[in-house]
Design an enzyme around this catalytic site. Structure first.
Site, PDB file in Angstrom:
ATOM      1  N   THR A   1       4.504   2.504   5.607  1.00 40.65           N
ATOM      2  CA  THR A   1       3.112   2.074   5.487  1.00 40.65           C
ATOM      3  C   THR A   1       2.298   2.868   6.497  1.00 40.65           C
ATOM      4  O   THR A   1       2.793   3.138   7.596  1.00 40.65           O
ATOM      5  CB  THR A   1       2.947   0.555   5.764  1.00 40.65           C
ATOM      6  OG1 THR A   1       1.588   0.273   6.071  1.00 40.65           O
ATOM      7  CG2 THR A   1       3.797   0.066   6.920  1.00 40.65           C
TER       8      THR A   1
ATOM      9  N   LYS B   1     -24.706  14.544  27.732  1.00 41.81           N
ATOM     10  CA  LYS B   1     -23.675  14.450  26.673  1.00 41.81           C
ATOM     11  C   LYS B   1     -24.337  13.781  25.474  1.00 41.81           C
ATOM     12  O   LYS B   1     -24.534  12.568  25.455  1.00 41.81           O
ATOM     13  CB  LYS B   1     -22.516  13.606  27.197  1.00 41.81           C
ATOM     14  CG  LYS B   1     -21.362  13.446  26.267  1.00 41.81           C
ATOM     15  CD  LYS B   1     -20.301  12.562  26.970  1.00 41.81           C
ATOM     16  CE  LYS B   1     -19.273  12.076  26.002  1.00 41.81           C
ATOM     17  NZ  LYS B   1     -18.032  12.766  26.064  1.00 41.81           N
TER      18      LYS B   1
ATOM     19  N   ILE C   1      -8.904   8.171   1.430  1.00 42.08           N
ATOM     20  CA  ILE C   1      -8.502   9.572   1.655  1.00 42.08           C
ATOM     21  C   ILE C   1      -7.331   9.621   2.638  1.00 42.08           C
ATOM     22  O   ILE C   1      -6.401  10.403   2.491  1.00 42.08           O
ATOM     23  CB  ILE C   1      -9.696  10.400   2.185  1.00 42.08           C
ATOM     24  CG1 ILE C   1     -10.813  10.439   1.145  1.00 42.08           C
ATOM     25  CG2 ILE C   1      -9.263  11.811   2.573  1.00 42.08           C
ATOM     26  CD1 ILE C   1     -12.134  10.972   1.662  1.00 42.08           C
ATOM     27  N   GLN C   2      -7.372   8.719   3.652  1.00 45.88           N
ATOM     28  CA  GLN C   2      -6.327   8.745   4.685  1.00 45.88           C
ATOM     29  C   GLN C   2      -4.969   8.250   4.174  1.00 45.88           C
ATOM     30  O   GLN C   2      -3.967   8.377   4.858  1.00 45.88           O
ATOM     31  CB  GLN C   2      -6.750   7.945   5.916  1.00 45.88           C
ATOM     32  CG  GLN C   2      -6.798   6.454   5.722  1.00 45.88           C
ATOM     33  CD  GLN C   2      -7.739   5.756   6.689  1.00 45.88           C
ATOM     34  OE1 GLN C   2      -7.394   5.530   7.824  1.00 45.88           O
ATOM     35  NE2 GLN C   2      -8.942   5.419   6.232  1.00 45.88           N
ATOM     36  N   ARG C   3      -4.931   7.639   2.971  1.00 48.26           N
ATOM     37  CA  ARG C   3      -3.660   7.123   2.472  1.00 48.26           C
ATOM     38  C   ARG C   3      -2.934   8.135   1.576  1.00 48.26           C
ATOM     39  O   ARG C   3      -1.759   7.952   1.262  1.00 48.26           O
ATOM     40  CB  ARG C   3      -3.895   5.809   1.725  1.00 48.26           C
ATOM     41  CG  ARG C   3      -2.868   4.771   2.108  1.00 48.26           C
ATOM     42  CD  ARG C   3      -3.280   3.387   1.794  1.00 48.26           C
ATOM     43  NE  ARG C   3      -3.298   3.140   0.363  1.00 48.26           N
ATOM     44  CZ  ARG C   3      -3.594   1.950  -0.165  1.00 48.26           C
ATOM     45  NH1 ARG C   3      -3.868   0.929   0.617  1.00 48.26           N
ATOM     46  NH2 ARG C   3      -3.619   1.782  -1.448  1.00 48.26           N
TER      47      ARG C   3
ATOM     48  N   VAL D   1      17.047   8.231  -0.789  1.00 49.67           N
ATOM     49  CA  VAL D   1      17.905   7.138  -1.282  1.00 49.67           C
ATOM     50  C   VAL D   1      18.681   7.598  -2.525  1.00 49.67           C
ATOM     51  O   VAL D   1      19.904   7.415  -2.627  1.00 49.67           O
ATOM     52  CB  VAL D   1      17.043   5.885  -1.608  1.00 49.67           C
ATOM     53  CG1 VAL D   1      17.855   4.839  -2.365  1.00 49.67           C
ATOM     54  CG2 VAL D   1      16.458   5.289  -0.331  1.00 49.67           C
TER      55      VAL D   1
ATOM     56  N   ALA E   1     -11.862  10.857  20.965  1.00 48.32           N
ATOM     57  CA  ALA E   1     -12.978   9.915  20.759  1.00 48.32           C
ATOM     58  C   ALA E   1     -13.349   9.236  22.083  1.00 48.32           C
ATOM     59  O   ALA E   1     -12.496   9.021  22.946  1.00 48.32           O
ATOM     60  CB  ALA E   1     -12.580   8.866  19.733  1.00 48.32           C
TER      61      ALA E   1
ATOM     62  N   ASP F   1       2.411  -1.210  11.386  1.00 48.20           N
ATOM     63  CA  ASP F   1       2.220  -2.582  11.870  1.00 48.20           C
ATOM     64  C   ASP F   1       3.508  -3.401  11.922  1.00 48.20           C
ATOM     65  O   ASP F   1       3.456  -4.626  11.962  1.00 48.20           O
ATOM     66  CB  ASP F   1       1.175  -3.302  10.997  1.00 48.20           C
ATOM     67  CG  ASP F   1       1.559  -3.322   9.520  1.00 48.20           C
ATOM     68  OD1 ASP F   1       2.550  -2.677   9.145  1.00 48.20           O
ATOM     69  OD2 ASP F   1       0.868  -3.995   8.747  1.00 48.20           O
TER      70      ASP F   1
ATOM     71  N   ASP G   1      -0.054   1.856   8.212  1.00 48.62           N
ATOM     72  CA  ASP G   1      -0.581   1.002   9.291  1.00 48.62           C
ATOM     73  C   ASP G   1       0.246   0.993  10.580  1.00 48.62           C
ATOM     74  O   ASP G   1      -0.264   0.644  11.633  1.00 48.62           O
ATOM     75  CB  ASP G   1      -0.700  -0.448   8.796  1.00 48.62           C
ATOM     76  CG  ASP G   1      -1.813  -0.623   7.777  1.00 48.62           C
ATOM     77  OD1 ASP G   1      -2.527   0.359   7.520  1.00 48.62           O
ATOM     78  OD2 ASP G   1      -1.955  -1.736   7.242  1.00 48.62           O
TER      79      ASP G   1
ATOM     80  N   ARG H   1     -25.944  13.383  17.631  1.00 46.65           N
ATOM     81  CA  ARG H   1     -25.787  12.044  17.065  1.00 46.65           C
ATOM     82  C   ARG H   1     -24.511  11.373  17.564  1.00 46.65           C
ATOM     83  O   ARG H   1     -23.578  12.041  18.004  1.00 46.65           O
ATOM     84  CB  ARG H   1     -25.679  12.142  15.533  1.00 46.65           C
ATOM     85  CG  ARG H   1     -26.987  12.396  14.855  1.00 46.65           C
ATOM     86  CD  ARG H   1     -26.757  12.717  13.400  1.00 46.65           C
ATOM     87  NE  ARG H   1     -28.019  12.784  12.686  1.00 46.65           N
ATOM     88  CZ  ARG H   1     -28.156  13.312  11.477  1.00 46.65           C
ATOM     89  NH1 ARG H   1     -27.119  13.825  10.867  1.00 46.65           N
ATOM     90  NH2 ARG H   1     -29.335  13.324  10.890  1.00 46.65           N
TER      91      ARG H   1
ATOM     92  N   ASP I   1       5.301  -5.025   5.971  1.00 49.61           N
ATOM     93  CA  ASP I   1       5.780  -6.362   6.361  1.00 49.61           C
ATOM     94  C   ASP I   1       5.802  -7.348   5.195  1.00 49.61           C
ATOM     95  O   ASP I   1       6.721  -8.165   5.091  1.00 49.61           O
ATOM     96  CB  ASP I   1       4.968  -6.913   7.544  1.00 49.61           C
ATOM     97  CG  ASP I   1       3.484  -7.024   7.239  1.00 49.61           C
ATOM     98  OD1 ASP I   1       3.005  -6.365   6.303  1.00 49.61           O
ATOM     99  OD2 ASP I   1       2.799  -7.788   7.949  1.00 49.61           O
TER     100      ASP I   1
ATOM    101  N   ARG J   1      19.375  10.697  -3.653  1.00 47.89           N
ATOM    102  CA  ARG J   1      20.361  11.774  -3.432  1.00 47.89           C
ATOM    103  C   ARG J   1      21.561  11.266  -2.630  1.00 47.89           C
ATOM    104  O   ARG J   1      22.710  11.622  -2.927  1.00 47.89           O
ATOM    105  CB  ARG J   1      19.688  12.945  -2.723  1.00 47.89           C
ATOM    106  CG  ARG J   1      18.591  13.630  -3.561  1.00 47.89           C
ATOM    107  CD  ARG J   1      19.159  14.807  -4.346  1.00 47.89           C
ATOM    108  NE  ARG J   1      18.253  15.271  -5.384  1.00 47.89           N
ATOM    109  CZ  ARG J   1      17.352  16.254  -5.237  1.00 47.89           C
ATOM    110  NH1 ARG J   1      17.229  16.881  -4.084  1.00 47.89           N
ATOM    111  NH2 ARG J   1      16.585  16.613  -6.262  1.00 47.89           N
TER     112      ARG J   1
ATOM    113  N   ARG K   1       0.649  -4.822  -5.727  1.00 49.74           N
ATOM    114  CA  ARG K   1       0.685  -6.096  -4.988  1.00 49.74           C
ATOM    115  C   ARG K   1       1.062  -7.151  -6.032  1.00 49.74           C
ATOM    116  O   ARG K   1       0.652  -7.056  -7.196  1.00 49.74           O
ATOM    117  CB  ARG K   1      -0.677  -6.427  -4.403  1.00 49.74           C
ATOM    118  CG  ARG K   1      -1.367  -5.247  -3.749  1.00 49.74           C
ATOM    119  CD  ARG K   1      -1.189  -5.198  -2.259  1.00 49.74           C
ATOM    120  NE  ARG K   1      -2.045  -4.160  -1.696  1.00 49.74           N
ATOM    121  CZ  ARG K   1      -1.841  -3.611  -0.516  1.00 49.74           C
ATOM    122  NH1 ARG K   1      -0.832  -3.991   0.239  1.00 49.74           N
ATOM    123  NH2 ARG K   1      -2.651  -2.689  -0.062  1.00 49.74           N
TER     124      ARG K   1
ATOM    125  N   ARG L   1      -6.215  -3.497   9.167  1.00 50.55           N
ATOM    126  CA  ARG L   1      -6.877  -4.813   9.193  1.00 50.55           C
ATOM    127  C   ARG L   1      -6.464  -5.610  10.407  1.00 50.55           C
ATOM    128  O   ARG L   1      -7.265  -6.278  11.029  1.00 50.55           O
ATOM    129  CB  ARG L   1      -6.492  -5.605   7.943  1.00 50.55           C
ATOM    130  CG  ARG L   1      -7.444  -5.350   6.806  1.00 50.55           C
ATOM    131  CD  ARG L   1      -7.133  -6.225   5.613  1.00 50.55           C
ATOM    132  NE  ARG L   1      -7.435  -5.508   4.400  1.00 50.55           N
ATOM    133  CZ  ARG L   1      -6.769  -5.620   3.260  1.00 50.55           C
ATOM    134  NH1 ARG L   1      -5.756  -6.433   3.161  1.00 50.55           N
ATOM    135  NH2 ARG L   1      -7.131  -4.919   2.220  1.00 50.55           N
TER     136      ARG L   1
ATOM    137  N   GLY M   1       0.846  -1.207   0.000  1.00 50.70           N
ATOM    138  CA  GLY M   1       0.000   0.000   0.000  1.00 50.70           C
ATOM    139  C   GLY M   1       0.875   1.247   0.000  1.00 50.70           C
ATOM    140  O   GLY M   1       1.870   1.305   0.708  1.00 50.70           O
TER     141      GLY M   1
END
Ligand code: ADP
Ligand code: F6P
Length: 320
Positions: free
Chosen positions: A126, A214, A251-253, A23, A187, A130, A128, A163, A103, A25, A72, A172, A11
């Site tokens: 990455t 609340k 969007i977050q990537r 790398v 949160a 992870d 993640d 809400r 990984d 330069r 991939r 994952r 990813g």
């Protein structure tokens, strides 16, 4: 070691371009020839290799994604497919490879070292976070900050309508994005694959907090921790309060890497070339207690990821 190649795999993550730039330069500064492989291992087995120069990485430091592209390549687990990669490197007389990824990318690198004696340095990149052997991977900090922006926006609208918000983020098998974004975004609930949770307890706590005045709560769900729609439906049914689901997705990537990821990229890329220069053995590069470290790929594969339980507790204690 005078001819090096670099690839990005798995990813994409903000900071991949900054890693390639570092790398390239650093290699040129050491009078090494530097080649770029397109589309990770998928491109390597097809010989998608081109020479890079200092201008190839101009105006790249701030760009998300990867200009070398990524892919991939599930067939890379097959040793005969790996042989094609070794042959492609040999055809260009390339004697060292820098892999930038997660990984899976490092497992592929370990196979190339073990089966074909290729000299490889790995840069963890990455969103993640992870990889157990390093405190941080390039891309994680930027992704978390992008998620925090989403949480801020959701807070405005959820609060206005009394809400509950359920925001799904990536991860994952690793809940780090959810955990760090949850703490930084204030949160109330963080649901991660590493820690079991009880939806009845969450629904009843949301109901009680509503009765105390609340009227808005934020749940951050790591994608591997459960089905977002089922969780939202259950909590809504049990608590009687409207739960709105957002999947933040890709969007977050994307996006421009922040200071933390650019500096990490610079330190890791520089280190990779220093290691080649010294004739070091193949290894993964990482960061522990703000010091750049190295670890052989077989130890990286064995290292078990620990979850920050204290930070998880902090998230829930501070959210009352
Ligand atoms: P990441 O590197 O971000 O974890 P992936 O898990 O998709 O991303 O792995 C990237 C690539 O690494 C895979 O597409 C595949 O080519 C290669 N790879 C993954 N696992 C292995 C493995 N066990 N053996 C050899 N190559 C692998
Ligand atoms: O490994 C990074 C990651 O963004 C994970 O968080 C996510 O589960 C996965 O990649 C998505 O993969 P793809 O790009 O193949 O949909």
């Amino acid at each position: 070691m005078d001819r090096i190649a670099v690839l990005t795999s798995g990813g994409d993550a903000p900071g991949m371009n900054a890693c390639i730039r570092a790398v390239v330069r650093a290699a040129l500064n050491n009078k090494m020839d530097i080649y770029g492989v397109e589309r990770g291992y998928a491109g390597l087995i097809k010989g998608e290799i081109t020479r890079l120069g200092t201008r190839s990485v101009s105006d790249m430091i701030h760009k998300g994604g990867t200009f070398l592209k990524t892919a991939r390549c599930s067939e890379f687990k097959d040793v005969e497919v790996q042989r094609l990669a070794a042959e492609a490197l040999s055809a260009y007389s390339i004697d060292g490879l820098v892999v930038i990824g997660g990984d899976g990318t490092f497992r592929g690198a370990k196979d190339l070292c073990d089966n074909f004696g290729i000299k490889i340095m790995g840069i963890p990149c990455t969103i993640d976070n992870d990889l157990a052997y390093t405190d941080f991977t390039v891309g994680f900090d930027t992704a978390v900050n992008t998620v925090i922006g989403a949480i801020n926006n959701l807070r405005d609208t959820m609060h206005s309508h009394d809400r509950v918000s359920l925001l799904e983020v990536m991860g994952r098998h690793c809940g780090d994005i959810a955990l760090y974004a949850g703490v930084a975004g204030g949160a109330e609930y963080v649901l991660v694959p590493e820690i079991p949770y009880n939806l009845d307890d969450i629904a009843s706590s949301i109901k009680k907090s509503y009765l105390r005045g609340k009227t808005s709560n934020m749940i951050i769900l790591a994608e591997g921790a459960g089905d977002r729609d089922e969780i939202a439906e259950y909590i809504q049914k049990k608590s009687g309060i409207n739960v709105k689901v957002t999947n933040y997705g890709y969007i977050q990537r994307g996006g421009s890497p922040n200071m933390m990821d650019r500096v990490l990229a610079a330190r890791f890329g520089y280190k990779a070339i220093e290691l080649f220069k010294k004739g070091a053995d193949s290894c993964a590069i990482g960061i522990k207690n703000n010091k750049v470290i190295t670890m052989p790929f077989d130890e990286v594969a064995k290292a078990e990821k620990t979850f920050d339980n204290e930070l998880y507790d902090i998230a829930h204690v501070l959210s009352l």
